[in-house]
Design an enzyme around this catalytic site. Structure first.
Site, PDB file in Angstrom:
ATOM      1  N   LYS A   1       0.840  -0.933  -0.118  1.00 21.25           N
ATOM      2  CA  LYS A   1       0.035  -0.097  -0.252  1.00 21.25           C
ATOM      3  C   LYS A   1       0.987   1.298   0.032  1.00 21.25           C
ATOM      4  O   LYS A   1       1.391   1.625   1.069  1.00 21.25           O
ATOM      5  CB  LYS A   1      -0.716   0.035   1.277  1.00 21.25           C
ATOM      6  CG  LYS A   1      -1.936   0.994   1.323  1.00 21.25           C
ATOM      7  CD  LYS A   1      -3.158   1.113   0.477  1.00 21.25           C
ATOM      8  CE  LYS A   1      -4.031   2.209   0.673  1.00 21.25           C
ATOM      9  NZ  LYS A   1      -5.272   2.184   0.002  1.00 21.25           N
TER      10      LYS A   1
ATOM     11  N   ALA B   1      -5.127   4.150  -3.472  1.00 19.33           N
ATOM     12  CA  ALA B   1      -5.734   4.847  -2.561  1.00 19.33           C
ATOM     13  C   ALA B   1      -6.989   5.526  -3.283  1.00 19.33           C
ATOM     14  O   ALA B   1      -6.943   6.337  -4.206  1.00 19.33           O
ATOM     15  CB  ALA B   1      -4.978   6.147  -1.868  1.00 19.33           C
TER      16      ALA B   1
ATOM     17  N   GLN C   1     -19.764  -6.893  -0.990  1.00 19.55           N
ATOM     18  CA  GLN C   1     -20.855  -6.677  -0.177  1.00 19.55           C
ATOM     19  C   GLN C   1     -22.310  -7.128  -1.056  1.00 19.55           C
ATOM     20  O   GLN C   1     -23.270  -6.742  -1.058  1.00 19.55           O
ATOM     21  CB  GLN C   1     -21.420  -5.220  -0.025  1.00 19.55           C
ATOM     22  CG  GLN C   1     -20.366  -4.401   1.058  1.00 19.55           C
ATOM     23  CD  GLN C   1     -20.321  -4.636   2.418  1.00 19.55           C
ATOM     24  OE1 GLN C   1     -21.378  -4.901   2.756  1.00 19.55           O
ATOM     25  NE2 GLN C   1     -19.221  -5.147   3.050  1.00 19.55           N
TER      26      GLN C   1
ATOM     27  N   GLU D   1      -2.449  -2.143  -3.370  1.00 19.25           N
ATOM     28  CA  GLU D   1      -3.616  -1.443  -3.108  1.00 19.25           C
ATOM     29  C   GLU D   1      -3.555   0.301  -3.435  1.00 19.25           C
ATOM     30  O   GLU D   1      -2.637   0.613  -2.866  1.00 19.25           O
ATOM     31  CB  GLU D   1      -4.012  -1.713  -1.731  1.00 19.25           C
ATOM     32  CG  GLU D   1      -5.655  -1.311  -1.560  1.00 19.25           C
ATOM     33  CD  GLU D   1      -5.982  -1.065  -0.372  1.00 19.25           C
ATOM     34  OE1 GLU D   1      -7.022  -0.483  -0.022  1.00 19.25           O
ATOM     35  OE2 GLU D   1      -5.712  -1.848   0.501  1.00 19.25           O
TER      36      GLU D   1
END
Length: 238
Positions: free
Chosen positions: A38, A113, A176, A111
């Protein structure tokens, strides 16, 4: 030399860290050495001391190989956080760190941002965007999308932007996802058909996110063989 995949999303708070953790745990189960990188982190975790994503990966997902490069406390876009903290984000430094990690690991999950259209810094009178880095260093991307209302617009516009910027999208992950919701099922079908891209996984909402829950899903994901195309890209035997 290992391979790198860029994990991006259709916006902020999409669940990139959850999905990236699942990918990392699945790869580890397949005997692949993996690092989560990250490079640009903004905002603190609830403890007010740790950086949010670093805390997530180390304390919740409990991954063993996690690295960052730029850490800035303001919970804002990287370009603004850099301005507020007097930080100079240098894409070349990020690329150098990525190359070092690729020397040590089979797969590096990078990953981003927010999404692809997030500015890092100004260079030569123009904004240097996340998409610029992904394109310049030829990182194939995986797009993380939510599953509910609005997902079609967000996924289609993000994919269209990626194409105009020369970013190669390998496929999507829908976070989700609730199988009982007709709109979720239809969104996955519609988006993958419109974009002609595979859905590598549909990730359910976890009541309480723990490493054990993530590991269980990663194991089930491998067993369902939903990500065969992805494993082929990474040259991983399942």
């Amino acid at each position: 030399m290992g391979k790198a995949i860029f994990m991006t999303g259709t916006g902020t708070e999409i669940g990139k860290s959850v999905v990236t953790s699942i990918f990392a745990l699945a790869l580890e189960r397949l005997g692949v050495s993996v690092n989560v990188f990250k490079p640009v982190q903004t905002g603190l975790a609830e403890d007010g001391e740790s950086f949010a994503e670093q805390y997530w990966y180390e304390q919740i997902a409990k991954l063993t190989s996690v690295e960052g490069l730029y850490y800035m406390k303001p919970a804002v876009s990287p370009h603004l956080a850099a301005k507020l903290t007097g930080t100079s984000i240098e894409p070349e430094r990020i690329a150098e760190q990525l190359e070092r990690l690729k020397q040590r690991y089979d797969v590096v999950l990078v990953e981003g941002a927010g999404g692809l259209a997030v500015p890092w810094c100004e260079r030569g009178g123009r904004w240097y965007m996340t998409s610029d880095f992904v394109r310049d260093y030829e990182l194939p991307a995986i797009l993380v999308s939510l599953s509910g209302l609005g997902a079609i617009h967000h996924a289609v516009t993000t994919a269209a932007y990626a194409e105009t910027q020369g970013v190669r999208v390998l496929g999507l992950v829908f976070n989700q996802f609730d199988e009982r919701e007709v709109i979720h099922r239809n969104n996955v079908e519609t988006i993958t058909a419109m974009l002609k891209l595979p859905a590598f996984a549909t990730v359910p909402p976890f009541p309480v996110v723990t490493r054990e829950e993530l590991e269980a899903f990663a194991e089930q994901w491998i067993e369902r063989k939903e990500a065969e195309v992805l494993w082929e890209v990474l040259a991983v035997e399942v």
